[in-house]
Each structure stands twice: as structure tokens, then as C-alpha cells.
Design an enzyme around this catalytic site. Sequence first.
Site, PDB file in Angstrom:
ATOM      1  N   TYR A   1      24.424 -23.466  11.911  1.00 56.85           N
ATOM      2  CA  TYR A   1      25.060 -22.444  12.766  1.00 56.85           C
ATOM      3  C   TYR A   1      24.562 -22.529  14.204  1.00 56.85           C
ATOM      4  O   TYR A   1      23.360 -22.641  14.459  1.00 56.85           O
ATOM      5  CB  TYR A   1      24.736 -21.046  12.249  1.00 56.85           C
ATOM      6  CG  TYR A   1      25.428 -20.669  10.968  1.00 56.85           C
ATOM      7  CD1 TYR A   1      26.827 -20.660  10.882  1.00 56.85           C
ATOM      8  CD2 TYR A   1      24.694 -20.295   9.848  1.00 56.85           C
ATOM      9  CE1 TYR A   1      27.463 -20.292   9.698  1.00 56.85           C
ATOM     10  CE2 TYR A   1      25.323 -19.923   8.667  1.00 56.85           C
ATOM     11  CZ  TYR A   1      26.707 -19.923   8.597  1.00 56.85           C
ATOM     12  OH  TYR A   1      27.327 -19.560   7.444  1.00 56.85           O
TER      13      TYR A   1
ATOM     14  N   HIS B   1      -9.348   5.250   4.543  1.00 59.70           N
ATOM     15  CA  HIS B   1      -8.830   3.880   4.638  1.00 59.70           C
ATOM     16  C   HIS B   1      -9.292   3.245   5.947  1.00 59.70           C
ATOM     17  O   HIS B   1      -9.128   3.831   7.016  1.00 59.70           O
ATOM     18  CB  HIS B   1      -7.301   3.909   4.562  1.00 59.70           C
ATOM     19  CG  HIS B   1      -6.674   2.556   4.383  1.00 59.70           C
ATOM     20  ND1 HIS B   1      -7.151   1.619   3.494  1.00 59.70           N
ATOM     21  CD2 HIS B   1      -5.602   1.985   4.982  1.00 59.70           C
ATOM     22  CE1 HIS B   1      -6.402   0.529   3.551  1.00 59.70           C
ATOM     23  NE2 HIS B   1      -5.457   0.719   4.449  1.00 59.70           N
TER      24      HIS B   1
ATOM     25  N   ARG C   1      -2.959   7.970  10.023  1.00 59.73           N
ATOM     26  CA  ARG C   1      -1.780   7.804   9.169  1.00 59.73           C
ATOM     27  C   ARG C   1      -1.640   9.059   8.300  1.00 59.73           C
ATOM     28  O   ARG C   1      -0.784   9.884   8.566  1.00 59.73           O
ATOM     29  CB  ARG C   1      -1.908   6.527   8.337  1.00 59.73           C
ATOM     30  CG  ARG C   1      -0.645   6.189   7.565  1.00 59.73           C
ATOM     31  CD  ARG C   1      -0.632   4.780   7.006  1.00 59.73           C
ATOM     32  NE  ARG C   1      -1.643   4.529   5.976  1.00 59.73           N
ATOM     33  CZ  ARG C   1      -1.761   3.389   5.300  1.00 59.73           C
ATOM     34  NH1 ARG C   1      -0.926   2.391   5.551  1.00 59.73           N
ATOM     35  NH2 ARG C   1      -2.701   3.215   4.382  1.00 59.73           N
TER      36      ARG C   1
ATOM     37  N   ARG D   1     -11.105  -0.637  -3.633  1.00 62.94           N
ATOM     38  CA  ARG D   1      -9.636  -0.565  -3.713  1.00 62.94           C
ATOM     39  C   ARG D   1      -9.072  -1.880  -3.204  1.00 62.94           C
ATOM     40  O   ARG D   1      -8.958  -2.092  -2.009  1.00 62.94           O
ATOM     41  CB  ARG D   1      -9.188   0.574  -2.785  1.00 62.94           C
ATOM     42  CG  ARG D   1      -8.349   1.610  -3.402  1.00 62.94           C
ATOM     43  CD  ARG D   1      -8.104   2.812  -2.489  1.00 62.94           C
ATOM     44  NE  ARG D   1      -8.041   2.546  -1.088  1.00 62.94           N
ATOM     45  CZ  ARG D   1      -8.758   3.202  -0.161  1.00 62.94           C
ATOM     46  NH1 ARG D   1      -9.565   4.166  -0.493  1.00 62.94           N
ATOM     47  NH2 ARG D   1      -8.646   2.880   1.104  1.00 62.94           N
TER      48      ARG D   1
ATOM     49  N   ASP E   1      21.382 -18.503   2.620  1.00 54.04           N
ATOM     50  CA  ASP E   1      21.011 -18.996   1.292  1.00 54.04           C
ATOM     51  C   ASP E   1      20.456 -20.419   1.304  1.00 54.04           C
ATOM     52  O   ASP E   1      20.022 -20.912   0.263  1.00 54.04           O
ATOM     53  CB  ASP E   1      22.248 -18.996   0.381  1.00 54.04           C
ATOM     54  CG  ASP E   1      23.038 -17.728   0.536  1.00 54.04           C
ATOM     55  OD1 ASP E   1      22.485 -16.663   0.219  1.00 54.04           O
ATOM     56  OD2 ASP E   1      24.197 -17.794   1.014  1.00 54.04           O
TER      57      ASP E   1
ATOM     58  N   CYS F   1      20.039 -20.526   7.259  1.00 51.93           N
ATOM     59  CA  CYS F   1      21.218 -19.750   6.838  1.00 51.93           C
ATOM     60  C   CYS F   1      20.780 -18.660   5.855  1.00 51.93           C
ATOM     61  O   CYS F   1      19.615 -18.546   5.514  1.00 51.93           O
ATOM     62  CB  CYS F   1      22.246 -20.638   6.142  1.00 51.93           C
ATOM     63  SG  CYS F   1      22.648 -22.171   6.986  1.00 51.93           S
TER      64      CYS F   1
ATOM     65  N   LYS G   1       0.819  -1.695  -5.027  1.00 52.12           N
ATOM     66  CA  LYS G   1       1.991  -1.117  -4.350  1.00 52.12           C
ATOM     67  C   LYS G   1       3.002  -2.206  -4.000  1.00 52.12           C
ATOM     68  O   LYS G   1       2.668  -3.396  -3.995  1.00 52.12           O
ATOM     69  CB  LYS G   1       1.544  -0.368  -3.096  1.00 52.12           C
ATOM     70  CG  LYS G   1       0.890  -1.240  -2.044  1.00 52.12           C
ATOM     71  CD  LYS G   1       0.209  -0.405  -0.972  1.00 52.12           C
ATOM     72  CE  LYS G   1      -0.445  -1.302   0.055  1.00 52.12           C
ATOM     73  NZ  LYS G   1      -1.365  -0.565   0.940  1.00 52.12           N
TER      74      LYS G   1
HETATM   75  C1  LIG Z   1      -2.634  -1.180   0.927  1.00 54.30           C
HETATM   76  C2  LIG Z   1      -3.849  -0.362   0.802  1.00 54.30           C
HETATM   77  C3  LIG Z   1      -5.011  -0.888   0.231  1.00 54.30           C
HETATM   78  C4  LIG Z   1      -5.157  -2.347  -0.103  1.00 54.30           C
HETATM   79  O1  LIG Z   1      -5.347  -3.066   1.078  1.00 54.30           O
HETATM   80  P1  LIG Z   1      -5.727  -4.630   1.008  1.00 54.30           P
HETATM   81  O2  LIG Z   1      -6.006  -4.985   2.402  1.00 54.30           O
HETATM   82  O3  LIG Z   1      -4.510  -5.314   0.481  1.00 54.30           O
HETATM   83  O4  LIG Z   1      -6.869  -4.733   0.096  1.00 54.30           O
HETATM   84  C5  LIG Z   1      -6.079  -0.041   0.011  1.00 54.30           C
HETATM   85  N1  LIG Z   1      -6.001   1.256   0.352  1.00 54.30           N
HETATM   86  C6  LIG Z   1      -4.908   1.800   0.913  1.00 54.30           C
HETATM   87  C7  LIG Z   1      -4.904   3.255   1.264  1.00 54.30           C
HETATM   88  C8  LIG Z   1      -3.804   1.016   1.170  1.00 54.30           C
HETATM   89  O5  LIG Z   1      -2.734   1.547   1.753  1.00 54.30           O
END
Ligand SMILES: *Cc1c(COP(=O)(O)O)cnc(C)c1O
Length: 369
Positions: free
Chosen positions: A250, A158, A129, A211, A298, A296, A34
Site C-alpha cells: 500500500y 505501587h 493513579r 506482586r 493481515d 497490511c 491481568k
Molecule cells: C501491573 C501491576 C503489577 C505487575 O507489574 P510488573 O511490572 O509486570 O511486575 C503489580 N502491581 C500493580 C498494582 C500493577 O498494576
Amino acid sequence: MYRDTWMSVDLDAIADNVKVTKEICGKKYIAVLKADAYGCGDSHVARAVIEAGADMLAVSSLDEAVMLRNEGFHEKILILGPVNADDVDVLIRYGISTAAYSMEFIKAAAAKGCKGLLVHLAVDTGMNRIGFKTKKDLKEAFDLLQQAGAVIEGIFTHFYRSDDFDHVVTNQQYAKFKDAVTSLNYPFEWIHCDNSDATIFFKDDLSNACRVGITLYGISPYKKDLKKAISLYTRVSMTKTVKAGEEIGYGGTYTTKKDEIIATIPIGYADGFIRANQGRHVYIDGQMCEIVGRVCMDQCMVRLDHDVPAGTLVEIFGPHIDLEDMAADLHTISYEIICLISGRVTRKYIWHGQEYDEDNPRLSLSSAK
Ligand SMILES: *Cc1c(COP(=O)(O)O)cnc(C)c1O
């Protein structure tokens, strides 16, 4: 690329990390790409992780999934975040799997027609979530999807505190997830709960896939011998000696205490190098150099112990400055630092031992008049 500011992404290191963590996980492997693969360039990272044995790619939105499909990735792609029920026809047409994340979504998708839609049921085991919190809601969602002809290919949750070293909350979440999955008594093809951290430390007998996101890049609080895949560099634009008592940048927030050698480097907050970096250090020619004055848009200025020629390499993070230490300095996490590195910073890749730059057609000179 003409500007001397780049992010180096070592795809060979990423491939290696996939192999090592896949071995630890011992299950199917979902690579989480992602947010443009955490800022590293999703199509480049995708090629590397697929070659190294990833079984599925995961993204956060339909846009990210469609971009990968359009770039020729025919592998399984799962969207972990919400999509609009209006877009189920796109999901079906592109064969993209999606999270079934709320009752409203499921009802709207069913009303629109979701025959053949590939879904993974999201179970909310405490993060609050997305997903279903009760077994009753989960069962209702499951039945609705089945009646509507969706293909329920997976179920997932998750972990939101997998970086707690005592794992108390993770164990509670896992128990809830196991209870939810068993209550449905259905042969899910994909059962997944382990993010990067849990993939390393958590051994469970329920899930059949992990995952992994951040650990692709060699970043893990639980495993320190992975290969660091990302670094950020620039080069000195100019140096000068500034007399004692002069202001830098700045707002004049820094005044030289004595005659000081000041280098200007071409990186600033528009590159994602935020103003909070003032007072931190960068690595130049064996010296840790303080960033003096405001960063700054850039450029920024740093103080040197000894002068160096223009063009000298500057490491923002990499072999000498650990990304996780930089994150700690900035009161954030490594994820945020790499995701913030803006599109203006060229990505340079190493793959199969060869270096190449990301392609930027807008920099092509052939059409210039
Ligand atoms: C971002 C995410 C992951 C990956 O998490 P990491 O900590 O980068 O491994 C896995 N599952 C879900 C649902 C996520 O949103």
C-alpha cells in the site's frame, strides 16, 4: 488452527521463573495475571503459576476475576484496579478481594452494604493513579470499612519508577508506604509493594508478599538469566523475485533497488503487528529480513537474501530477535507488544514438556454442514 501465525507460551519456563523469583523474594507470591496474563492466556498461565507455588492471583478488573472463578480457580484473587461500588455483591458472592481505591468508592460500597467484602487498602505513594495520599484519608477509609463490616485483609502501594537504576524514587515511595502502614498499627495479612523489578532488587522488612507480572515471562532489566517464555512465529506464504524499480505494498512506500526476492508472510496489524514494524527485521532461515512496504492488516512483505520454500518458519521475536530489542525499536515496552497480540493469533503452549494449542470451539468442523 489453520493459519500459520502463532504465539508460543512456554508454561514450564514460567513455572521455573516463579520458583526462581519466589526464592529471591522469600515472601508470599502474588502472580499478576491481568489483561489475560499479558496476552498469554490467563487460565493457562494461572494453572502453571499455581502449581509452581503462587499464593494469590491478581487481575485488573472484576470481569477478569469472574472469568477465572468461572473457570474453576478457587485460589485467592485480588483486583488491583477500580471496580464499581454497585458490584460489591458480586465481589462478596465470589469471594474476590478488591482494592479500596478512593473515598467515593468506600462510601458508596458502605452505603450499599459491604459486610464480608475482602479489601486491600491502596496507598498512593506518588504515582497518582489510585489510592489514598494522606494518612488522614487512609485512616478515615480504614475506619469506614471496619464499621461497614468489610474484611481488611491487606494494604499495598505501587512503585512507578522501579526501572530507574538509582532507586531514589522507589526508596521515597517505600518510606511513605512504611509510614502509612505503621500509622494504622493493624495486623494486615497481606502487605505488598514489590512489582517484578522491585522483587529482584529491593529488600524490605515491611512487606510480606511480592506482586510479579512481567518477570513471569523471563523479562527483567535486573535479572537476565530467567527463562524467556514467549515467542511469536509465522510461516512464509509465498516468495517471488521482483524486478528492480517496482513498488511493494500500500502506498508504494518501498521500491526495489535491484531484482529482489520478496516473501509474503501472514501477519499484520490486526494481529497486533503494528505498521511501525516497517523497516524492522524478522528472522527466516538464518537471515535477518527487512520488512519492506507497509504492514497490511493481515500480511506483510519481507526481503530475503536467499529464496526459501513456502512454509519456512518466520520468527517475529524469540530466540534470535529479543522482545525487549523489538520494544526499543518501536519506542515502547515489551508489555505493550505482547498485550497487543490479538485474539486471532493462536496461543500454543508447552506444559510438562507437552505441546498443546489453545482450544477454539469456533474452529470445530464437526458441526459444519
Ligand atoms: C501491573 C501491576 C503489577 C505487575 O507489574 P510488573 O511490572 O509486570 O511486575 C503489580 N502491581 C500493580 C498494582 C500493577 O498494576
